[in-house]
Design an enzyme around this catalytic site. Structure first.
Site, PDB file in Angstrom:
ATOM      1  N   SER A 195       6.523  -6.503 -12.790  1.00  0.00           N
ATOM      2  CA  SER A 195       7.615  -6.190 -13.170  1.00  0.00           C
ATOM      3  C   SER A 195       8.018  -7.080 -14.434  1.00  0.00           C
ATOM      4  O   SER A 195       7.351  -7.899 -14.396  1.00  0.00           O
ATOM      5  CB  SER A 195       8.503  -6.590 -11.934  1.00  0.00           C
ATOM      6  OG  SER A 195       9.991  -6.691 -12.501  1.00  0.00           O
ATOM      7  N   TYR A 227      11.138 -11.670  -4.684  1.00  0.00           N
ATOM      8  CA  TYR A 227      10.579 -10.605  -5.419  1.00  0.00           C
ATOM      9  C   TYR A 227       9.960 -11.046  -6.651  1.00  0.00           C
ATOM     10  O   TYR A 227       8.917 -10.571  -7.084  1.00  0.00           O
ATOM     11  CB  TYR A 227      11.536  -9.664  -5.776  1.00  0.00           C
ATOM     12  CG  TYR A 227      11.205  -8.367  -6.428  1.00  0.00           C
ATOM     13  CD1 TYR A 227      10.796  -7.243  -5.563  1.00  0.00           C
ATOM     14  CD2 TYR A 227      11.388  -8.267  -7.730  1.00  0.00           C
ATOM     15  CE1 TYR A 227      10.375  -6.265  -6.511  1.00  0.00           C
ATOM     16  CE2 TYR A 227      11.076  -7.288  -8.405  1.00  0.00           C
ATOM     17  CZ  TYR A 227      10.519  -6.178  -7.895  1.00  0.00           C
ATOM     18  OH  TYR A 227      10.026  -4.954  -8.567  1.00  0.00           O
TER      19      TYR A 227
HETATM   20  N1  LIG Z   1      12.352   0.627 -10.141  1.00  0.00           N
HETATM   21  C1  LIG Z   1      12.189  -0.559 -11.036  1.00  0.00           C
HETATM   22  O1  LIG Z   1      13.426  -0.923 -11.458  1.00  0.00           O
HETATM   23  C2  LIG Z   1      11.127  -1.397 -10.692  1.00  0.00           C
HETATM   24  C3  LIG Z   1      10.911  -2.194 -11.775  1.00  0.00           C
HETATM   25  C4  LIG Z   1       9.643  -3.328 -11.768  1.00  0.00           C
HETATM   26  C5  LIG Z   1       8.809  -2.907 -10.792  1.00  0.00           C
HETATM   27  N2  LIG Z   1       8.955  -1.690  -9.963  1.00  0.00           N
HETATM   28  C6  LIG Z   1       7.790  -1.674  -8.946  1.00  0.00           C
HETATM   29  O2  LIG Z   1       7.565  -0.356  -8.586  1.00  0.00           O
HETATM   30  C7  LIG Z   1       7.030  -0.186  -7.454  1.00  0.00           C
HETATM   31  C8  LIG Z   1       7.737   1.060  -7.045  1.00  0.00           C
HETATM   32  O3  LIG Z   1       9.053   1.050  -6.714  1.00  0.00           O
HETATM   33  P1  LIG Z   1      10.003   2.085  -7.073  1.00  0.00           P
HETATM   34  O4  LIG Z   1      11.093   1.661  -7.929  1.00  0.00           O
HETATM   35  O5  LIG Z   1       9.550   3.391  -7.202  1.00  0.00           O
HETATM   36  O6  LIG Z   1      10.991   2.098  -5.681  1.00  0.00           O
HETATM   37  P2  LIG Z   1      11.109   3.389  -4.428  1.00  0.00           P
HETATM   38  O7  LIG Z   1      11.446   4.430  -4.866  1.00  0.00           O
HETATM   39  O8  LIG Z   1      11.792   2.463  -3.365  1.00  0.00           O
HETATM   40  O9  LIG Z   1       9.436   3.543  -3.842  1.00  0.00           O
HETATM   41  C9  LIG Z   1       8.686   2.442  -3.322  1.00  0.00           C
HETATM   42  C10 LIG Z   1       7.465   2.957  -2.742  1.00  0.00           C
HETATM   43  O10 LIG Z   1       6.828   2.153  -2.014  1.00  0.00           O
HETATM   44  C11 LIG Z   1       6.421   2.557  -0.799  1.00  0.00           C
HETATM   45  N3  LIG Z   1       6.353   1.378   0.224  1.00  0.00           N
HETATM   46  C12 LIG Z   1       7.322   0.262   0.372  1.00  0.00           C
HETATM   47  N4  LIG Z   1       6.794  -0.431   1.370  1.00  0.00           N
HETATM   48  C13 LIG Z   1       5.801   0.132   1.860  1.00  0.00           C
HETATM   49  C14 LIG Z   1       4.784   0.047   2.857  1.00  0.00           C
HETATM   50  N5  LIG Z   1       5.049  -0.968   3.601  1.00  0.00           N
HETATM   51  N6  LIG Z   1       3.612   0.714   3.012  1.00  0.00           N
HETATM   52  C15 LIG Z   1       3.464   1.959   2.251  1.00  0.00           C
HETATM   53  N7  LIG Z   1       4.219   2.350   1.285  1.00  0.00           N
HETATM   54  C16 LIG Z   1       5.314   1.477   1.056  1.00  0.00           C
HETATM   55  C17 LIG Z   1       7.513   3.439  -0.262  1.00  0.00           C
HETATM   56  O11 LIG Z   1       7.060   4.522   0.585  1.00  0.00           O
HETATM   57  P3  LIG Z   1       7.388   4.728   2.249  1.00  0.00           P
HETATM   58  O12 LIG Z   1       8.944   3.986   2.325  1.00  0.00           O
HETATM   59  O13 LIG Z   1       7.450   6.226   2.230  1.00  0.00           O
HETATM   60  O14 LIG Z   1       6.457   3.829   2.762  1.00  0.00           O
HETATM   61  C18 LIG Z   1       7.955   3.896  -1.718  1.00  0.00           C
HETATM   62  O15 LIG Z   1       7.155   5.213  -1.959  1.00  0.00           O
HETATM   63  C19 LIG Z   1       7.521  -1.326  -6.584  1.00  0.00           C
HETATM   64  O16 LIG Z   1       6.316  -2.178  -6.435  1.00  0.00           O
HETATM   65  C20 LIG Z   1       8.371  -2.043  -7.573  1.00  0.00           C
HETATM   66  O17 LIG Z   1       8.616  -3.415  -7.493  1.00  0.00           O
HETATM   67  C21 LIG Z   1      10.143  -1.110  -9.804  1.00  0.00           C
END
Ligand SMILES: NC(=O)c1ccc[n+]([C@@H]2O[C@H](COP(=O)([O-])OP(=O)(O)OC[C@H]3O[C@@H](n4cnc5c(N)ncnc54)[C@H](OP(=O)(O)O)[C@@H]3O)[C@@H](O)[C@H]2O)c1
Length: 254
Positions: free
Chosen positions: A139, A152
Protein backbone atom coordinates in the site's frame (compact mmCIF):
# COMPACT_ATOMS: atom_id res chain seq x y z
CA UNK A 1 4.99 -11.30 -15.18
CA UNK A 2 3.57 -11.70 -18.66
CA UNK A 3 0.10 -10.26 -19.03
CA UNK A 4 -1.42 -13.40 -20.55
CA UNK A 5 -1.10 -17.18 -20.59
CA UNK A 6 -0.84 -17.60 -16.80
CA UNK A 7 -2.84 -19.59 -14.30
CA UNK A 8 -3.43 -17.14 -11.44
CA UNK A 9 -4.76 -17.75 -7.91
CA UNK A 10 -6.03 -14.63 -6.11
CA UNK A 11 -7.10 -15.34 -2.51
CA UNK A 12 -8.99 -12.17 -1.55
CA UNK A 13 -10.84 -11.55 -4.80
CA UNK A 14 -14.52 -11.76 -3.85
CA UNK A 15 -14.68 -7.94 -4.03
CA UNK A 16 -12.69 -4.77 -4.63
CA UNK A 17 -9.25 -4.74 -6.20
CA UNK A 18 -8.93 -8.53 -6.21
CA UNK A 19 -12.17 -9.09 -8.14
CA UNK A 20 -11.49 -6.27 -10.60
CA UNK A 21 -7.97 -7.59 -11.21
CA UNK A 22 -9.29 -11.15 -11.59
CA UNK A 23 -11.76 -10.04 -14.29
CA UNK A 24 -9.13 -7.93 -16.06
CA UNK A 25 -6.60 -10.78 -16.07
CA UNK A 26 -9.26 -13.20 -17.31
CA UNK A 27 -10.04 -10.80 -20.17
CA UNK A 28 -6.33 -10.76 -21.04
CA UNK A 29 -6.24 -14.53 -21.56
CA UNK A 30 -5.33 -15.93 -18.16
CA UNK A 31 -6.93 -18.77 -16.23
CA UNK A 32 -8.05 -17.23 -12.92
CA UNK A 33 -9.02 -18.77 -9.60
CA UNK A 34 -10.76 -16.45 -7.14
CA UNK A 35 -10.60 -17.14 -3.39
CA UNK A 36 -12.32 -15.75 -0.30
CA UNK A 37 -14.54 -16.51 2.67
CA UNK A 38 -17.88 -15.23 1.37
CA UNK A 39 -19.24 -18.28 -0.42
CA UNK A 40 -22.33 -16.39 -1.66
CA UNK A 41 -20.03 -14.05 -3.57
CA UNK A 42 -17.92 -16.96 -4.84
CA UNK A 43 -21.09 -18.59 -6.18
CA UNK A 44 -22.19 -15.35 -7.88
CA UNK A 45 -18.75 -14.83 -9.45
CA UNK A 46 -18.72 -18.40 -10.77
CA UNK A 47 -22.24 -18.01 -12.20
CA UNK A 48 -21.62 -14.61 -13.80
CA UNK A 49 -18.14 -15.32 -15.14
CA UNK A 50 -17.89 -18.76 -16.69
CA UNK A 51 -14.24 -19.73 -16.91
CA UNK A 52 -13.34 -18.23 -13.55
CA UNK A 53 -12.84 -20.92 -10.94
CA UNK A 54 -13.50 -20.26 -7.24
CA UNK A 55 -12.26 -21.70 -3.96
CA UNK A 56 -13.30 -21.03 -0.37
CA UNK A 57 -10.36 -19.91 1.76
CA UNK A 58 -9.84 -18.09 5.05
CA UNK A 59 -6.30 -16.75 4.94
CA UNK A 60 -6.37 -16.12 8.70
CA UNK A 61 -6.63 -19.88 9.25
CA UNK A 62 -3.55 -22.03 8.49
CA UNK A 63 -5.65 -25.19 8.00
CA UNK A 64 -7.87 -23.43 5.47
CA UNK A 65 -4.80 -22.25 3.53
CA UNK A 66 -3.39 -25.78 3.44
CA UNK A 67 -6.72 -27.26 2.27
CA UNK A 68 -7.32 -24.57 -0.36
CA UNK A 69 -3.77 -24.88 -1.72
CA UNK A 70 -4.22 -28.63 -2.12
CA UNK A 71 -7.55 -28.10 -3.85
CA UNK A 72 -6.26 -25.39 -6.22
CA UNK A 73 -3.13 -27.33 -7.19
CA UNK A 74 -5.13 -30.53 -7.81
CA UNK A 75 -7.47 -28.63 -10.14
CA UNK A 76 -4.78 -26.41 -11.70
CA UNK A 77 -1.43 -28.19 -11.74
CA UNK A 78 -0.05 -25.51 -14.09
CA UNK A 79 -0.68 -22.69 -11.60
CA UNK A 80 2.17 -20.19 -11.95
CA UNK A 81 0.99 -16.93 -10.32
CA UNK A 82 -0.04 -16.35 -6.69
CA UNK A 83 -1.47 -12.94 -5.74
CA UNK A 84 -1.64 -12.48 -1.95
CA UNK A 85 -4.51 -10.00 -2.09
CA UNK A 86 -6.62 -10.69 1.04
CA UNK A 87 -6.43 -7.85 3.54
CA UNK A 88 -8.32 -5.90 6.19
CA UNK A 89 -7.98 -2.27 7.33
CA UNK A 90 -9.40 -1.07 10.63
CA UNK A 91 -9.23 2.13 12.65
CA UNK A 92 -7.40 1.85 16.01
CA UNK A 93 -6.95 4.19 18.97
CA UNK A 94 -3.63 3.28 20.59
CA UNK A 95 -4.36 5.46 23.62
CA UNK A 96 -6.81 2.73 24.76
CA UNK A 97 -5.36 -0.83 24.60
CA UNK A 98 -8.74 -2.50 25.16
CA UNK A 99 -9.97 -0.84 21.97
CA UNK A 100 -7.16 -1.82 19.62
CA UNK A 101 -5.36 -4.99 20.69
CA UNK A 102 -7.76 -7.51 19.12
CA UNK A 103 -7.87 -5.43 15.94
CA UNK A 104 -4.09 -5.19 15.78
CA UNK A 105 -3.74 -8.97 16.18
CA UNK A 106 -6.37 -9.63 13.50
CA UNK A 107 -4.66 -7.20 11.14
CA UNK A 108 -1.26 -8.86 11.52
CA UNK A 109 -2.83 -12.31 11.16
CA UNK A 110 -4.62 -11.49 7.91
CA UNK A 111 -2.28 -8.96 6.32
CA UNK A 112 1.11 -10.43 7.23
CA UNK A 113 0.79 -14.02 8.47
CA UNK A 114 -1.75 -14.72 5.69
CA UNK A 115 0.66 -13.88 2.84
CA UNK A 116 3.53 -15.63 4.65
CA UNK A 117 1.48 -18.83 5.01
CA UNK A 118 0.19 -18.60 1.43
CA UNK A 119 3.69 -18.20 0.04
CA UNK A 120 4.85 -21.14 2.17
CA UNK A 121 2.04 -23.28 0.73
CA UNK A 122 2.86 -22.46 -2.90
CA UNK A 123 6.56 -21.64 -3.17
CA UNK A 124 7.79 -25.16 -3.93
CA UNK A 125 5.15 -25.65 -6.59
CA UNK A 126 5.95 -22.26 -8.12
CA UNK A 127 9.67 -23.04 -8.32
CA UNK A 128 8.82 -26.13 -10.38
CA UNK A 129 7.10 -23.95 -13.01
CA UNK A 130 9.20 -22.56 -15.87
CA UNK A 131 8.02 -18.97 -15.28
CA UNK A 132 6.24 -18.03 -12.05
CA UNK A 133 5.28 -14.93 -10.06
CA UNK A 134 4.39 -14.11 -6.48
CA UNK A 135 2.51 -10.81 -6.44
CA UNK A 136 2.32 -9.28 -2.98
CA UNK A 137 -0.01 -6.39 -2.15
CA UNK A 138 1.29 -3.58 0.04
CA UNK A 139 0.00 0.00 0.00
CA UNK A 140 1.08 3.62 -0.23
CA UNK A 141 0.63 3.44 3.55
CA UNK A 142 3.67 1.13 3.73
CA UNK A 143 5.66 4.29 3.03
CA UNK A 144 3.63 7.10 4.65
CA UNK A 145 1.57 6.45 7.82
CA UNK A 146 -2.12 7.14 8.14
CA UNK A 147 -2.58 8.13 11.78
CA UNK A 148 -5.75 6.15 12.43
CA UNK A 149 -4.53 2.73 11.21
CA UNK A 150 -1.15 1.96 12.87
CA UNK A 151 -1.27 -1.85 12.58
CA UNK A 152 -2.42 -1.71 8.97
CA UNK A 153 0.45 0.64 8.04
CA UNK A 154 2.93 -1.60 9.88
CA UNK A 155 1.59 -4.77 8.22
CA UNK A 156 1.99 -3.22 4.77
CA UNK A 157 5.49 -1.91 5.54
CA UNK A 158 6.34 -5.49 6.53
CA UNK A 159 4.93 -6.77 3.23
CA UNK A 160 7.17 -4.32 1.39
CA UNK A 161 10.29 -5.56 3.16
CA UNK A 162 9.19 -9.20 2.86
CA UNK A 163 8.82 -8.68 -0.89
CA UNK A 164 12.25 -7.06 -1.17
CA UNK A 165 13.87 -9.92 0.79
CA UNK A 166 12.04 -12.74 -1.00
CA UNK A 167 13.06 -11.29 -4.35
CA UNK A 168 16.70 -11.62 -3.31
CA UNK A 169 16.27 -15.22 -2.09
CA UNK A 170 14.33 -16.33 -5.15
CA UNK A 171 16.61 -14.56 -7.63
CA UNK A 172 18.16 -17.82 -8.78
CA UNK A 173 14.81 -19.52 -9.33
CA UNK A 174 11.99 -19.23 -11.87
CA UNK A 175 9.90 -17.18 -9.39
CA UNK A 176 9.65 -13.39 -9.72
CA UNK A 177 8.39 -11.29 -6.82
CA UNK A 178 6.25 -8.28 -7.75
CA UNK A 179 4.81 -5.86 -5.20
CA UNK A 180 1.53 -4.13 -6.05
CA UNK A 181 1.36 -0.79 -4.20
CA UNK A 182 -2.15 0.66 -4.44
CA UNK A 183 -2.98 4.22 -3.42
CA UNK A 184 -6.39 4.83 -1.86
CA UNK A 185 -8.85 3.07 -4.20
CA UNK A 186 -12.69 3.10 -4.11
CA UNK A 187 -13.47 -0.28 -2.52
CA UNK A 188 -15.26 -1.45 0.63
CA UNK A 189 -11.96 -1.82 2.51
CA UNK A 190 -12.97 0.98 4.91
CA UNK A 191 -16.42 2.46 5.63
CA UNK A 192 -17.16 5.26 3.16
CA UNK A 193 -14.24 4.46 0.90
CA UNK A 194 -16.34 3.32 -2.07
CA UNK A 195 -17.65 6.85 -2.56
CA UNK A 196 -14.63 8.80 -1.33
CA UNK A 197 -13.46 11.64 -3.59
CA UNK A 198 -10.02 11.13 -2.06
CA UNK A 199 -9.81 7.55 -3.42
CA UNK A 200 -9.03 6.50 -7.01
CA UNK A 201 -11.89 4.94 -9.03
CA UNK A 202 -11.43 1.14 -9.05
CA UNK A 203 -11.74 0.72 -12.84
CA UNK A 204 -9.15 3.44 -13.49
CA UNK A 205 -6.78 1.83 -11.00
CA UNK A 206 -7.01 -1.66 -12.48
CA UNK A 207 -6.73 -0.36 -16.07
CA UNK A 208 -3.52 1.46 -15.10
CA UNK A 209 -2.19 -1.65 -13.30
CA UNK A 210 -2.81 -3.89 -16.31
CA UNK A 211 -1.13 -1.31 -18.56
CA UNK A 212 1.90 -1.25 -16.28
CA UNK A 213 2.17 -5.06 -16.26
CA UNK A 214 1.94 -5.06 -20.06
CA UNK A 215 4.51 -2.29 -20.46
CA UNK A 216 6.95 -3.57 -17.81
CA UNK A 217 6.67 -7.36 -17.43
CA UNK A 218 9.86 -7.36 -15.33
CA UNK A 219 8.80 -4.58 -12.94
CA UNK A 220 9.55 -5.22 -9.26
CA UNK A 221 6.91 -2.80 -8.02
CA UNK A 222 3.64 -1.84 -9.66
CA UNK A 223 3.05 1.82 -8.95
CA UNK A 224 0.23 3.79 -10.51
CA UNK A 225 0.93 7.53 -10.76
CA UNK A 226 -1.37 8.32 -7.80
CA UNK A 227 0.73 6.30 -5.32
CA UNK A 228 4.03 8.02 -6.04
CA UNK A 229 3.18 10.97 -3.76
CA UNK A 230 3.11 8.53 -0.79
CA UNK A 231 5.76 6.09 -2.09
CA UNK A 232 8.58 8.56 -2.66
CA UNK A 233 8.17 11.27 0.00
CA UNK A 234 11.32 10.24 1.81
CA UNK A 235 13.35 9.99 -1.42
CA UNK A 236 12.11 13.39 -2.59
CA UNK A 237 12.81 14.95 0.81
CA UNK A 238 9.23 16.10 1.45
CA UNK A 239 8.21 13.22 3.76
CA UNK A 240 6.97 15.39 6.67
CA UNK A 241 4.80 17.40 4.29
CA UNK A 242 3.41 14.20 2.71
CA UNK A 243 2.54 12.80 6.17
CA UNK A 244 0.77 16.05 7.08
CA UNK A 245 -1.10 16.30 3.78
CA UNK A 246 -2.28 12.67 3.92
CA UNK A 247 -3.54 12.95 7.50
CA UNK A 248 -5.16 16.37 7.01
CA UNK A 249 -7.06 14.97 4.01
CA UNK A 250 -8.22 11.73 5.67
CA UNK A 251 -11.89 11.70 6.68
CA UNK A 252 -11.29 8.96 9.32
CA UNK A 253 -8.88 11.19 11.26
CA UNK A 254 -11.40 13.98 11.79
N1 LIG B 1 -8.61 -0.03 -1.49
C1 LIG B 1 -7.51 0.59 -1.12
O1 LIG B 1 -7.50 1.82 -0.95
C2 LIG B 1 -6.24 -0.17 -0.92
C3 LIG B 1 -5.05 0.56 -0.85
C4 LIG B 1 -3.86 -0.14 -0.64
C5 LIG B 1 -3.88 -1.51 -0.51
N2 LIG B 1 -5.06 -2.18 -0.59
C6 LIG B 1 -5.03 -3.62 -0.39
O2 LIG B 1 -5.72 -4.27 -1.43
C7 LIG B 1 -6.20 -5.53 -0.96
C8 LIG B 1 -7.65 -5.69 -1.37
O3 LIG B 1 -8.43 -4.75 -0.66
P1 LIG B 1 -9.70 -4.02 -1.30
O4 LIG B 1 -9.44 -2.57 -1.24
O5 LIG B 1 -10.05 -4.63 -2.59
O6 LIG B 1 -10.81 -4.31 -0.18
P2 LIG B 1 -12.08 -5.30 -0.14
O7 LIG B 1 -13.03 -5.01 -1.23
O8 LIG B 1 -12.55 -5.24 1.27
O9 LIG B 1 -11.43 -6.72 -0.44
C9 LIG B 1 -10.76 -7.45 0.51
C10 LIG B 1 -10.71 -8.88 0.02
O10 LIG B 1 -9.93 -9.62 0.97
C11 LIG B 1 -10.66 -10.77 1.31
N3 LIG B 1 -10.32 -11.18 2.66
C12 LIG B 1 -10.23 -10.44 3.79
N4 LIG B 1 -9.94 -11.21 4.84
C13 LIG B 1 -9.82 -12.48 4.35
C14 LIG B 1 -9.56 -13.75 4.92
N5 LIG B 1 -9.33 -13.89 6.25
N6 LIG B 1 -9.53 -14.83 4.14
C15 LIG B 1 -9.75 -14.72 2.80
N7 LIG B 1 -10.00 -13.55 2.20
C16 LIG B 1 -10.06 -12.46 2.97
C17 LIG B 1 -12.13 -10.42 1.16
O11 LIG B 1 -12.86 -11.59 0.88
P3 LIG B 1 -13.88 -12.32 1.91
O12 LIG B 1 -14.44 -11.27 2.81
O13 LIG B 1 -14.89 -12.95 1.00
O14 LIG B 1 -13.05 -13.33 2.62
C18 LIG B 1 -12.08 -9.53 -0.06
O15 LIG B 1 -12.16 -10.30 -1.24
C19 LIG B 1 -5.95 -5.54 0.56
O16 LIG B 1 -4.77 -6.28 0.84
C20 LIG B 1 -5.74 -4.08 0.87
O17 LIG B 1 -4.95 -3.88 2.02
C21 LIG B 1 -6.23 -1.55 -0.79
Amino acid sequence: MNISGNTVFIPGATSGIGLALALALRAKGNTVIVGGRRTDLLDTIAAEHPGIDTVEIDTADPASITAAAKDVLARHPDLNVLVTMAGIMRVEDWRRPESFLATAEATVTTNLLGPIRLIAAFVEHLQAQPDATIMTVSSGLAFTPLKVTPSYNASKAAIHMLSESLRLQLAGTSVKVVELEPPSVRTALMPGQETSEFAMPLDEFVTEVVGLIEAQPDAKEIQVERVKFLRYGEARGDYDQVVATLNDADPHGK
